[in-house]
Scaffold this active site. Structure first.
Site, mmCIF file in Angstrom:
data_model
loop_
_atom_site.group_PDB
_atom_site.id
_atom_site.type_symbol
_atom_site.label_atom_id
_atom_site.label_comp_id
_atom_site.label_asym_id
_atom_site.label_seq_id
_atom_site.Cartn_x
_atom_site.Cartn_y
_atom_site.Cartn_z
ATOM 1 N N ASN A 158 0.853 -1.282 -0.107
ATOM 2 C CA ASN A 158 0.033 -0.177 -0.063
ATOM 3 C C ASN A 158 0.854 1.362 0.021
ATOM 4 O OD1 ASN A 158 0.638 -0.725 2.713
ATOM 5 N ND2 ASN A 158 -0.951 0.454 3.525
ATOM 6 N N GLU B 71 0.252 5.138 0.488
ATOM 7 C CA GLU B 71 -0.622 6.402 1.087
ATOM 8 C C GLU B 71 -0.248 7.708 0.457
ATOM 9 O OE1 GLU B 71 -2.273 3.947 5.246
ATOM 10 O OE2 GLU B 71 -1.120 5.683 5.267
ATOM 11 N N CYS C 270 -3.998 0.645 -2.499
ATOM 12 C CA CYS C 270 -3.990 -0.510 -1.859
ATOM 13 C C CYS C 270 -2.954 -1.260 -2.460
ATOM 14 C CB CYS C 270 -5.322 -1.276 -1.796
ATOM 15 S SG CYS C 270 -6.659 -0.529 -0.952
ATOM 16 N N GLU D 93 -3.102 -4.247 -2.920
ATOM 17 C CA GLU D 93 -3.725 -5.210 -4.059
ATOM 18 C C GLU D 93 -3.856 -4.863 -5.326
ATOM 19 O OE1 GLU D 93 -4.987 -4.555 -1.105
ATOM 20 O OE2 GLU D 93 -5.944 -6.416 -0.247
ATOM 21 N N CYS E 277 -10.193 -5.052 0.435
ATOM 22 C CA CYS E 277 -11.280 -3.997 0.368
ATOM 23 C C CYS E 277 -12.196 -4.093 -0.819
ATOM 24 C CB CYS E 277 -10.805 -2.629 0.454
ATOM 25 S SG CYS E 277 -10.328 -1.791 -0.883
ATOM 26 N N CYS F 147 -10.761 -3.248 -4.132
ATOM 27 C CA CYS F 147 -9.934 -4.346 -4.773
ATOM 28 C C CYS F 147 -10.605 -5.245 -4.982
ATOM 29 C CB CYS F 147 -8.737 -4.417 -3.231
ATOM 30 S SG CYS F 147 -7.598 -3.143 -3.326
HETATM 31 ZN ZN LIG Z 1 -8.161 -2.254 -1.044
#
Ligand SMILES: [Zn+2]
Length: 162
Positions: free
Chosen positions: A62, A64, A73, A75, A112, A115
């Protein structure tokens, strides 16, 4: 009227020791790569490592940003990288792990919603299911045979066709 049912099942393991060696190795790589995450705001470090159908390994973490919605993210970082370096090559398996700064993740986390959408379309475009291995730095592990099972009644490109 008819009532429809969606069934979903997955496998739970007590620890990495129960996995077959190839899966254990991939999860180990995902655990290691959490260190490369850039997560100064959440301090929630996620690592994802994929084994592609051509045998290659691709990782994502990830990333940010001070402007929070800009963050990406692990993924989706991984999927973008895989599709860039090896276009149209399916992904066999993705292992996803995490840690929070100051404590080890001790239970599986799953992708999430955004994703899940990205994984679903990756499966569709490469015409192959993606297995998921989900686990923290320690503790139980989930294996899900097909990532898109996490997104029933998915919105897909078919809806956009006239
Ligand atoms: Zn995600």
């Amino acid at each position: 009227m008819s009532k429809l049912e969606y069934r979903f099942s997955f496998t739970e393991y007590d620890s990495i020791d129960e996995l077959d060696p190839e899966d254990a190795w991939l999860l180990g790589e995902a655990r290691d790569i959490t260190k490369s995450a850039y997560a100064p705001y959440s301090q929630f470090l996620v690592g994802a490592v994929a084994k592609l159908a051509n045998g290659e390994i691709i990782a994502g973490t990830n990333q940010e940003n001070a402007s929070y919605p800009v963050g990406l993210c692990a993924e989706r970082a991984l999927l973008a990288s895989a599709a860039t370096v090896y276009p149209n090559v399916p992904i066999n398996t993705i292992a996803i792990s995490y840690q929070t700064i100051g404590s080890n993740g001790n239970h599986p986390i799953s992708p999430c919603g955004m994703c899940r959408q990205a994984l679903q379309e990756f499966e569709e475009r490469t015409n192959q299911s993606i297995r998921l291995i989900l686990g923290g730095l320690e503790g139980k592990i989930f294996i899900i045979d097909q990532a898109s099972q996490l997104l029933p009644l998915a919105f897909t490109g078919k809806e956009l066709k006239k």
